[in-house]
Design a protein around this motif. Structure first.
Motif: not given
Length: 188
Positions: A23-34
């Protein structure tokens, strides 16, 4: 439809098309993958396109069709070179070009005659077919509110009835499993 709306709201990439895996809501995820490739699970974009192809077929939605087309276009000519990695998306591409037909089965789900009609459909490989089970009565009225073409598809002679339709133009309704098999293209 509601689940697909949530998927679109949380994961759709308005800039480049396709659906993200997070979702991109988690600040620990630095890069949203597709992810485009199917692994043990199909890629999010492939699942969303499959959902939308069927939803748009049953209830036209220009915005949803735009999302489908943008996502299919993302693969471009390279999709053929990556066929083994993206089988679900290629199946969606085939569905997009082939179009879909409908098989509507109207009848109480617990009626053996209704089940016999469903069995005919279940024993065939029909990748370009959307099966719509309709139990009749109040449930059918609620469903017809979303899919108006269902309003006139009723049981015939109080028997569970199947309708095979292409482009929402239906063959003669049938209460007979063997006739349904012939309409679908094959023996019972």
């Amino acid at each position: 439809r509601d689940l697909q709306d949530q998927l679109d709201e949380r994961f759709w990439d308005e800039v480049a098309g396709g659906w993200f895996s997070t979702t991109g809501d988690d600040p620990s995820v630095l890069l949203r993958m597709k992810e485009d490739a199917d692994g043990a699970e199909p890629a999010a974009s492939a699942v969303a396109v499959a959902n939308l192809l069927r939803l748009v077929h049953l209830a036209p939605d220009a915005g949803a069709m735009t999302r489908v087309e943008r996502t299919l276009a993302r693969g471009g000519l390279a999709i053929g070179q990556a066929a083994r990695a993206v089988p679900f998306m290629l199946a969606n591409l085939a569905t997009y070009h082939a179009g879909l037909r409908q098989v509507v089965i109207v009848g109480p789900p617990d009626d053996p005659a209704t089940q016999a009609l469903h069995d005919v459909v279940a024993h065939r490989y029909l990748p370009f077919t959307v099966v719509v089970p309709v139990s009749g009565g109040h449930a059918q009225a609620r469903l017809a509110h979303l899919l108006p073409f269902l309003e006139t598809l009723t049981m015939r002679d109080r028997q569970p009835t199947a309708y095979v339709c292409e482009g929402f133009s239906c063959q003669a309704p049938t209460t007979d499993a063997e006739t349904l098999a012939r309409q679908l293209g094959g023996p019972a």
